[in-house]
Design a protein around this motif. Sequence first.
Motif, PDB file in Angstrom:
ATOM      1  N   GLU A 121      35.537  45.902   1.796  1.00  0.00           N
ATOM      2  CA  GLU A 121      36.489  44.495   2.407  1.00  0.00           C
ATOM      3  C   GLU A 121      37.281  45.433   3.553  1.00  0.00           C
ATOM      4  O   GLU A 121      37.893  45.703   3.581  1.00  0.00           O
ATOM      5  N   ASP A 123      40.580  43.763   6.742  1.00  0.00           N
ATOM      6  CA  ASP A 123      41.231  42.732   7.849  1.00  0.00           C
ATOM      7  C   ASP A 123      40.358  42.551   8.682  1.00  0.00           C
ATOM      8  O   ASP A 123      40.545  43.997   9.836  1.00  0.00           O
ATOM      9  N   THR A 143      32.848  36.502   6.502  1.00  0.00           N
ATOM     10  CA  THR A 143      33.775  36.082   6.202  1.00  0.00           C
ATOM     11  C   THR A 143      33.949  35.781   4.701  1.00  0.00           C
ATOM     12  O   THR A 143      33.452  34.628   4.641  1.00  0.00           O
ATOM     13  N   ALA A 144      34.878  35.909   3.767  1.00  0.00           N
ATOM     14  CA  ALA A 144      35.719  35.636   2.481  1.00  0.00           C
ATOM     15  C   ALA A 144      36.868  35.618   2.418  1.00  0.00           C
ATOM     16  O   ALA A 144      38.288  36.669   2.575  1.00  0.00           O
ATOM     17  N   ASP A 145      37.763  34.078   2.176  1.00  0.00           N
ATOM     18  CA  ASP A 145      39.558  34.952   2.195  1.00  0.00           C
ATOM     19  C   ASP A 145      40.322  35.341   2.792  1.00  0.00           C
ATOM     20  O   ASP A 145      41.288  36.094   2.715  1.00  0.00           O
ATOM     21  N   GLY A 146      39.655  35.425   4.724  1.00  0.00           N
ATOM     22  CA  GLY A 146      40.727  36.028   5.342  1.00  0.00           C
ATOM     23  C   GLY A 146      39.642  37.974   5.710  1.00  0.00           C
ATOM     24  O   GLY A 146      40.687  38.557   6.353  1.00  0.00           O
ATOM     25  N   TRP A 147      39.211  37.993   4.585  1.00  0.00           N
ATOM     26  CA  TRP A 147      38.938  39.306   5.247  1.00  0.00           C
ATOM     27  C   TRP A 147      36.932  39.889   5.695  1.00  0.00           C
ATOM     28  O   TRP A 147      36.036  38.675   5.344  1.00  0.00           O
TER      29      TRP A 147
END
Length: 153
Positions: A121, A123, A143-147
Amino acid sequence: MALFATARCRVRYFEERDLDALTSYRNDMAWMRYQGFKGLPRAEYERVLLAPPNWGQGVQLAVTDANDALIGDLYVRKDPDQTEIGFTVAPQHARQGYMTEAVGGLVTYLRGANGKPIVAEADPRNTASTRLLKRIGFRHVGTADGWERYVKE
């Protein structure tokens, strides 16, 4: 003793002599803005990094140059379905291809142990990391949880 080596890098477990260099770059908040495991006292890094490795809970590995000086680190966590990886380079060694080499070597090393997917993952603002992952054959899967999530199968 190295777990594996590439043309310019050796990857091994952390040793006491690595801790000052690691503490320096891991506590540089501007450099580590896209990373976790940062801003800790040296004693906490020592507790985590010099403990017996537990690949199921996650292991940090030292990336060293030909002179055995620390230039970055890798993270690996194995579970029954996949292997998760991460990577960090010290700022003075950035943009020299060390992490591309080390992460590529890590993928080869992990492939020798099993055929599970390898996930990473990043950013979405960390374009250097996302380019590295794509360069060595990871594909973006969402994308998951902003990552941003990448996989190499």
